[in-house]
Design a protein around this motif. Structure first.
Motif, PDB file in Angstrom:
ATOM      1  N   SER A  74      -5.207  -9.001 -21.199  1.00 25.10           N
ATOM      2  CA  SER A  74      -4.439  -7.923 -20.501  1.00 25.10           C
ATOM      3  C   SER A  74      -4.986  -6.897 -19.577  1.00 25.10           C
ATOM      4  CB  SER A  74      -3.548  -7.147 -21.781  1.00 25.10           C
ATOM      5  OG  SER A  74      -4.638  -6.534 -22.405  1.00 25.10           O
ATOM      6  N   LEU A  75      -6.095  -6.435 -20.153  1.00 29.83           N
ATOM      7  CA  LEU A  75      -6.801  -5.468 -19.281  1.00 29.83           C
ATOM      8  C   LEU A  75      -7.211  -5.901 -18.007  1.00 29.83           C
ATOM      9  CD1 LEU A  75      -9.426  -3.274 -21.592  1.00 29.83           C
ATOM     10  CD2 LEU A  75      -7.273  -2.581 -20.161  1.00 29.83           C
ATOM     11  N   LEU A  76      -7.926  -7.254 -18.119  1.00 22.34           N
ATOM     12  CA  LEU A  76      -8.115  -7.817 -16.772  1.00 22.34           C
ATOM     13  C   LEU A  76      -7.287  -8.169 -15.848  1.00 22.34           C
ATOM     14  CD1 LEU A  76     -11.066  -8.757 -15.497  1.00 22.34           C
ATOM     15  CD2 LEU A  76     -10.491 -10.999 -16.497  1.00 22.34           C
ATOM     16  N   ARG A  77      -6.014  -8.519 -16.297  1.00 22.69           N
ATOM     17  CA  ARG A  77      -4.868  -9.028 -15.607  1.00 22.69           C
ATOM     18  C   ARG A  77      -4.299  -7.731 -14.908  1.00 22.69           C
ATOM     19  NH1 ARG A  77      -3.698 -12.470 -19.783  1.00 22.69           N
ATOM     20  NH2 ARG A  77      -2.581 -10.970 -21.083  1.00 22.69           N
ATOM     21  N   LEU A  78      -4.091  -6.687 -15.443  1.00 27.16           N
ATOM     22  CA  LEU A  78      -3.801  -5.260 -14.870  1.00 27.16           C
ATOM     23  C   LEU A  78      -4.785  -4.816 -13.911  1.00 27.16           C
ATOM     24  CD1 LEU A  78      -2.020  -2.848 -14.738  1.00 27.16           C
ATOM     25  CD2 LEU A  78      -3.263  -1.890 -16.720  1.00 27.16           C
ATOM     26  N   TRP A  79      -5.953  -5.130 -14.220  1.00 27.75           N
ATOM     27  CA  TRP A  79      -7.244  -4.738 -13.046  1.00 27.75           C
ATOM     28  C   TRP A  79      -6.872  -5.660 -11.867  1.00 27.75           C
ATOM     29  CZ3 TRP A  79     -10.380  -0.972 -12.079  1.00 27.75           C
ATOM     30  CH2 TRP A  79     -11.481  -1.200 -11.258  1.00 27.75           C
ATOM     31  N   ASP A  80      -6.776  -6.693 -12.092  1.00 25.65           N
ATOM     32  CA  ASP A  80      -6.528  -7.741 -10.885  1.00 25.65           C
ATOM     33  C   ASP A  80      -5.342  -7.572 -10.185  1.00 25.65           C
ATOM     34  OD1 ASP A  80      -8.905  -8.846 -11.332  1.00 25.65           O
ATOM     35  OD2 ASP A  80      -8.262 -10.721 -12.415  1.00 25.65           O
ATOM     36  N   GLY A  81      -4.465  -7.071 -10.838  1.00 25.64           N
ATOM     37  CA  GLY A  81      -3.066  -6.990 -10.225  1.00 25.64           C
ATOM     38  C   GLY A  81      -2.758  -5.749  -9.627  1.00 25.64           C
ATOM     39  N   THR A  82      -3.739  -4.714  -9.942  1.00 26.04           N
ATOM     40  CA  THR A  82      -3.393  -3.359  -9.405  1.00 26.04           C
ATOM     41  C   THR A  82      -4.561  -2.819  -8.781  1.00 26.04           C
ATOM     42  OG1 THR A  82      -3.497  -2.375 -11.510  1.00 26.04           O
ATOM     43  CG2 THR A  82      -1.602  -3.058 -11.158  1.00 26.04           C
ATOM     44  N   CYS A  83      -5.575  -2.519  -9.735  1.00 25.13           N
ATOM     45  CA  CYS A  83      -6.818  -1.636  -9.191  1.00 25.13           C
ATOM     46  C   CYS A  83      -7.804  -2.591  -8.501  1.00 25.13           C
ATOM     47  CB  CYS A  83      -7.443  -0.984 -10.557  1.00 25.13           C
ATOM     48  SG  CYS A  83      -6.427  -0.091 -11.657  1.00 25.13           S
ATOM     49  N   GLY A  84      -7.591  -4.005  -8.831  1.00 27.20           N
ATOM     50  CA  GLY A  84      -8.722  -4.807  -7.953  1.00 27.20           C
ATOM     51  C   GLY A  84      -8.085  -5.191  -6.528  1.00 27.20           C
ATOM     52  N   GLY A  85      -6.906  -4.622  -6.335  1.00 26.07           N
ATOM     53  CA  GLY A  85      -6.382  -4.972  -4.860  1.00 26.07           C
ATOM     54  C   GLY A  85      -5.655  -4.070  -4.569  1.00 26.07           C
ATOM     55  N   ASP A  86      -4.591  -4.055  -3.598  1.00 29.36           N
ATOM     56  CA  ASP A  86      -3.972  -3.063  -3.084  1.00 29.36           C
ATOM     57  C   ASP A  86      -2.477  -2.764  -3.748  1.00 29.36           C
ATOM     58  OD1 ASP A  86      -5.994  -2.738  -1.121  1.00 29.36           O
ATOM     59  OD2 ASP A  86      -5.404  -4.318  -0.134  1.00 29.36           O
ATOM     60  N   ALA A  87      -2.152  -3.204  -4.744  1.00 33.46           N
ATOM     61  CA  ALA A  87      -0.991  -2.859  -5.377  1.00 33.46           C
ATOM     62  C   ALA A  87      -0.735  -1.525  -5.424  1.00 33.46           C
ATOM     63  CB  ALA A  87      -0.904  -3.634  -6.844  1.00 33.46           C
TER      64      ALA A  87
END
Length: 463
Positions: A74-87
């Motif tokens: 869950s932490l990784l998915r949230l990171w990739d979906g928001t903090c890891g990109g331009d969301a």
């Protein structure tokens, strides 16, 4: 008085939202920043800044944190979906609104790799509920929520052991902190996730020990012994008794290598407990013999002596010697009153603990009503953080009610234990519930029994 944590503002930015999610998971697991840092191999000062969005973690750190907290990605998915990109922030807020409980997917059969052929899971067979090895694809196809975690692969960040990043603390203190945090996680989350972490830390600990010398090497070997014993406890709680015996045997070997009589007595007592849990007459004799060896090794007047006497008492109950069993518990209480040490050895030991062990022996001896009352008293005194232990006590209480003929109460209490079994994946709980299930087969239409058996079927595979 500790400083009050800073109020977080998750809607301010994706990074703030991710930090808030990290804090919620950490708080849910009842871990301090220092404990989590030891588990994830990240400086605890950095973790505080991650939570406050004052510092940006990298993806590898996010993986490690997710694994240490049992986030199931869950932490990784949230990171990739928001903090890891331009969301945008709106996306992260939507995630919070739809977030599932952090431990919803922690259950039976979690294995080390998606490519593993077999997993050990509880199954309903023609002979009742048994722990068996089955192909992973069968578990994947079952669709049972209680077995969902069997499909979870090991996080790549945790797959390869790495030397610890100590940041100025000694290796002994580092691994001691880590062990305390893992034990705390086990009580809340159950054995599957924690066992994998213990196995990984054992590799790192062994590397550190081999590179050390003198007193540090001895203390690290002592810690390695205690990690091996913890791994044996966790393996037993996954239903893998062969692995449990293997870990515990290695722990005993290392205890002899250290030359620590306290450690040796403790591991002998643990082996006595393992043998008792196997259930056969020969195992009962082995349990009594190992408990006697533990008492012979323990320092007179120590809490380890009390623990050994308790295991002797239970061994006598398994051999149907009521007088010796009940006399043993009286002796254990008398010894505990004048025992001269606490600390690491038997720090949990009190009258309630001895009474709970006595209740278990009473059930073995067929004194079910008295046993049920003892388990009920133990549950009243048990701290809420001991979630898995609560499930074990409930399941044993339910079996005692069934033995006493109170079928409706047995089914009601058993239902409570099923819920905790689903949360923790504890084979100790499921094993007791399987025996309860067999007992209640004789009264399939009594109030509560169909509901109990239906709920139990939701967390076991059908073969």
């Amino acid at each position: 008085m500790g400083q009050k944590p800073k109020q977080l503002t998750p809607a301010r930015s994706p990074l703030d939202n991710w930090g808030n999610e990290l804090r919620e998971l950490r708080t849910w697991c009842r871990l301090s920043l220092r404990d989590l840092g030891a588990l994830a191999l990240i400086d605890h000062g950095h973790l505080g800044r991650f939570e406050r969005a004052e510092r940006r973690p990298d993806r590898d750190q996010v993986r490690r944190l997710d694994g240490a907290l049992g986030g199931s990605g869950s932490l990784l998915r949230l990171w990739d979906g928001t903090c890891g990109g331009d969301a945008h922030v709106a996306n992260s807020v939507a995630h919070v609104a739809n977030r599932q409980p952090p431990l919803a997917s922690v259950a039976f059969g979690q294995a080390g790799s998606i490519d593993d052929d077999l997993v050990v899971v509880p199954c309903r067979t023609d002979e009742g509920i048994r722990f068996v090895s089955v192909p992973r694809r069968i578990v994947l196809a079952s669709g049972l929520a209680g077995l969902a975690a069997a499909t979870m692969p090991l996080s790549p960040a945790l797959a390869t052991p790495r030397p610890p990043m100590l940041d100025g603390i000694s290796p002994v203190e580092h691994f001691s902190q880590m062990r305390r945090a893992l034990i705390q996680q086990d009580n809340l989350m159950g054995p599957w996730h924690v066992l994998r972490s213990v196995e990984q830390r054992l590799t790192a600990l062994s590397q550190c020990r081999k590179a050390a010398s003198g007193e540090d090497q001895i203390r690290l070997l002592q810690l390695e012994t205690r990690f091996e014993e913890l791994a044996g406890w966790l393996a037993q709680d996954t239903g893998d008794e062969r692995a449990a015996f293997g870990y515990t045997a290695r722990a005993l070997d290392r205890a002899h290598m250290v030359g620590d009589s306290d450690l040796t007595a403790y591991i002998l007592a643990r082996k006595a407990q393992l043998a008792a849990d196997m259930g056969g007459t020969r195992d009962a004799q082995d349990s009594l013999g190992l408990a006697t060896a533990a008492r012979r090794t323990a320092r007179p007047g120590s809490r380890l002596e009390v623990i050994a006497v308790m295991h002797q008492a239970h061994g006598h109950s398994l051999l149907s010697d009521e007088k010796a069993s009940m006399g043993g518990y009286e002796q254990a209480l008398a010894l505990m009153e004048r025992s001269d040490d606490g600390g690491v050895w038997g720090s949990w030991l009190d009258k309630a603990y001895v009474d709970t062990a006595r209740s278990r022996s009473l059930a073995v001896l067929g004194q079910f009503s008295e046993a049920a009352a003892g388990f009920r008293a133990a549950l009243t005194a048990l701290p809420s953080t001991y979630r898995r232990d609560r499930g074990v006590y409930l399941a044993r209480e339910a079996r005692a009610y069934a033995g006493a003929g109170d079928v409706e109460q047995a089914a009601r209490v058993g239902m409570e234990a099923v819920g905790i079994a689903a949360e923790t994946g504890s084979a100790r709980i499921v094993g007791q519930l399987a025996k309860l299930d067999s007992a209640l087969e004789q009264a399939p239409h009594e109030p509560g029994v169909p509901e109990f058996r239906q709920s139990l079927d939701q967390i076991v595979l059908h073969l």
